[in-house]
Design a protein around this motif. Structure first.
Motif, mmCIF file in Angstrom:
data_model
loop_
_atom_site.group_PDB
_atom_site.id
_atom_site.type_symbol
_atom_site.label_atom_id
_atom_site.label_comp_id
_atom_site.label_asym_id
_atom_site.label_seq_id
_atom_site.Cartn_x
_atom_site.Cartn_y
_atom_site.Cartn_z
ATOM 1 N N LEU A 105 -20.212 -8.403 -74.568
ATOM 2 C CA LEU A 105 -19.291 -9.334 -73.926
ATOM 3 C C LEU A 105 -19.953 -10.047 -72.745
ATOM 4 N N GLY A 106 -20.807 -9.340 -72.020
ATOM 5 C CA GLY A 106 -21.531 -9.952 -70.912
ATOM 6 C C GLY A 106 -22.457 -11.055 -71.373
ATOM 7 N N ILE A 107 -23.157 -10.813 -72.471
ATOM 8 C CA ILE A 107 -24.043 -11.846 -73.021
ATOM 9 C C ILE A 107 -23.219 -13.047 -73.477
ATOM 10 N N PHE A 108 -22.074 -12.774 -74.124
ATOM 11 C CA PHE A 108 -21.211 -13.878 -74.555
ATOM 12 C C PHE A 108 -20.712 -14.675 -73.350
ATOM 13 N N ALA A 109 -20.280 -13.973 -72.295
ATOM 14 C CA ALA A 109 -19.775 -14.667 -71.102
ATOM 15 C C ALA A 109 -20.871 -15.533 -70.474
ATOM 16 N N VAL A 142 -20.710 -19.636 -70.104
ATOM 17 C CA VAL A 142 -20.894 -20.365 -68.845
ATOM 18 C C VAL A 142 -21.986 -21.422 -69.002
ATOM 19 N N VAL A 143 -23.081 -21.073 -69.666
ATOM 20 C CA VAL A 143 -24.170 -22.035 -69.873
ATOM 21 C C VAL A 143 -23.688 -23.198 -70.741
ATOM 22 N N VAL A 144 -22.987 -22.883 -71.829
ATOM 23 C CA VAL A 144 -22.477 -23.943 -72.714
ATOM 24 C C VAL A 144 -21.485 -24.819 -71.966
ATOM 25 N N TRP A 145 -20.615 -24.212 -71.187
ATOM 26 C CA TRP A 145 -19.646 -24.991 -70.409
ATOM 27 C C TRP A 145 -20.373 -25.942 -69.463
ATOM 28 N N GLY A 146 -21.420 -25.438 -68.805
ATOM 29 C CA GLY A 146 -22.198 -26.282 -67.906
ATOM 30 C C GLY A 146 -22.870 -27.432 -68.632
ATOM 31 N N LEU A 147 -23.388 -27.154 -69.830
ATOM 32 C CA LEU A 147 -24.040 -28.218 -70.607
ATOM 33 C C LEU A 147 -23.034 -29.265 -71.079
ATOM 34 N N VAL A 148 -21.850 -28.833 -71.474
ATOM 35 C CA VAL A 148 -20.818 -29.786 -71.901
ATOM 36 C C VAL A 148 -20.300 -30.568 -70.701
ATOM 37 N N TYR A 149 -20.089 -29.879 -69.589
ATOM 38 C CA TYR A 149 -19.579 -30.538 -68.381
ATOM 39 C C TYR A 149 -20.561 -31.596 -67.872
ATOM 40 N N GLY A 201 -12.049 -26.558 -76.003
ATOM 41 C CA GLY A 201 -12.106 -25.116 -75.722
ATOM 42 C C GLY A 201 -12.629 -24.329 -76.909
ATOM 43 N N MET A 202 -12.146 -24.676 -78.100
ATOM 44 C CA MET A 202 -12.618 -23.996 -79.307
ATOM 45 C C MET A 202 -14.094 -24.284 -79.541
ATOM 46 N N TRP A 203 -14.509 -25.513 -79.283
ATOM 47 C CA TRP A 203 -15.910 -25.891 -79.419
ATOM 48 C C TRP A 203 -16.784 -25.051 -78.500
ATOM 49 N N LEU A 204 -16.352 -24.869 -77.259
ATOM 50 C CA LEU A 204 -17.121 -24.064 -76.309
ATOM 51 C C LEU A 204 -17.252 -22.622 -76.784
ATOM 52 N N VAL A 205 -16.142 -22.040 -77.246
ATOM 53 C CA VAL A 205 -16.151 -20.642 -77.700
ATOM 54 C C VAL A 205 -17.058 -20.478 -78.916
ATOM 55 N N LEU A 206 -16.919 -21.361 -79.899
ATOM 56 C CA LEU A 206 -17.733 -21.256 -81.108
ATOM 57 C C LEU A 206 -19.219 -21.441 -80.811
ATOM 58 N N LEU A 207 -19.540 -22.392 -79.984
ATOM 59 C CA LEU A 207 -20.939 -22.618 -79.638
ATOM 60 C C LEU A 207 -21.511 -21.420 -78.876
ATOM 61 N N VAL A 265 -22.153 -18.621 -81.408
ATOM 62 C CA VAL A 265 -23.341 -18.877 -82.231
ATOM 63 C C VAL A 265 -24.621 -18.618 -81.436
ATOM 64 N N ILE A 266 -24.615 -18.932 -80.177
ATOM 65 C CA ILE A 266 -25.801 -18.719 -79.344
ATOM 66 C C ILE A 266 -25.949 -17.245 -78.955
ATOM 67 N N SER A 267 -24.837 -16.576 -78.633
ATOM 68 C CA SER A 267 -24.923 -15.197 -78.146
ATOM 69 C C SER A 267 -25.211 -14.181 -79.250
ATOM 70 N N ALA A 268 -24.855 -14.472 -80.499
ATOM 71 C CA ALA A 268 -25.063 -13.503 -81.583
ATOM 72 C C ALA A 268 -26.544 -13.151 -81.772
ATOM 73 N N PRO A 269 -27.447 -14.121 -81.946
ATOM 74 C CA PRO A 269 -28.854 -13.720 -82.113
ATOM 75 C C PRO A 269 -29.463 -13.122 -80.845
ATOM 76 N N ILE A 270 -29.004 -13.587 -79.696
ATOM 77 C CA ILE A 270 -29.507 -13.002 -78.446
ATOM 78 C C ILE A 270 -29.106 -11.528 -78.376
ATOM 79 N N SER A 271 -27.844 -11.221 -78.684
ATOM 80 C CA SER A 271 -27.387 -9.833 -78.677
ATOM 81 C C SER A 271 -28.129 -8.995 -79.702
ATOM 82 N N PHE A 272 -28.380 -9.576 -80.863
ATOM 83 C CA PHE A 272 -29.065 -8.844 -81.927
ATOM 84 C C PHE A 272 -30.450 -8.399 -81.476
ATOM 85 N N VAL A 273 -31.164 -9.251 -80.777
ATOM 86 C CA VAL A 273 -32.517 -8.926 -80.330
ATOM 87 C C VAL A 273 -32.506 -8.071 -79.060
#
Length: 102
Positions: A9-13, A17-24, A37-43, A46-54
């Protein structure tokens, strides 16, 4: 397992925040209409899943070992209970009593 979940959850959060900053800032396009909002969550997912996996590989392995140990303990308890029940049933049959249905 709780530690792994909180780390995930920390990695997702952090990704959110990074995605929100990039969109903002306009680097990443906004979603259409009210779907931003849905776009931010989905993006962020997608970014946090491979990071968490590694990054969380060792923690995931530790958690899976604990889950396997717990399952093995539960299986051993069921087997011991079944063996005790079978012993009581065999003793009742040897004394000539019919087993009682529950």
């Amino acid at each position: 397992m709780l530690r792994y979940t909180l780390m995930r959850l920390g990695i997702f959060a952090g990704c959110f925040v990074v995605v929100w900053g990039l969109v903002y800032s306009g680097i990443v396009p906004r979603g259409y209409g009210a779907s931003n909002g849905m776009w931010l969550v989905l993006l962020a997912l997608v970014i946090s899943a491979p990071i968490s996996f590694v990054v969380l590989r060792k923690e995931r392995d530790r958690a899976s070992v604990k889950v396997v140990q717990r399952v093995d303990r539960i299986k051993a308890g069921f087997e011991a209970s079944a063996a005790q029940e079978d012993g009581a049933d065999d003793a009742a049959r040897s004394q000539g009593q019919a087993p009682q249905a529950s």
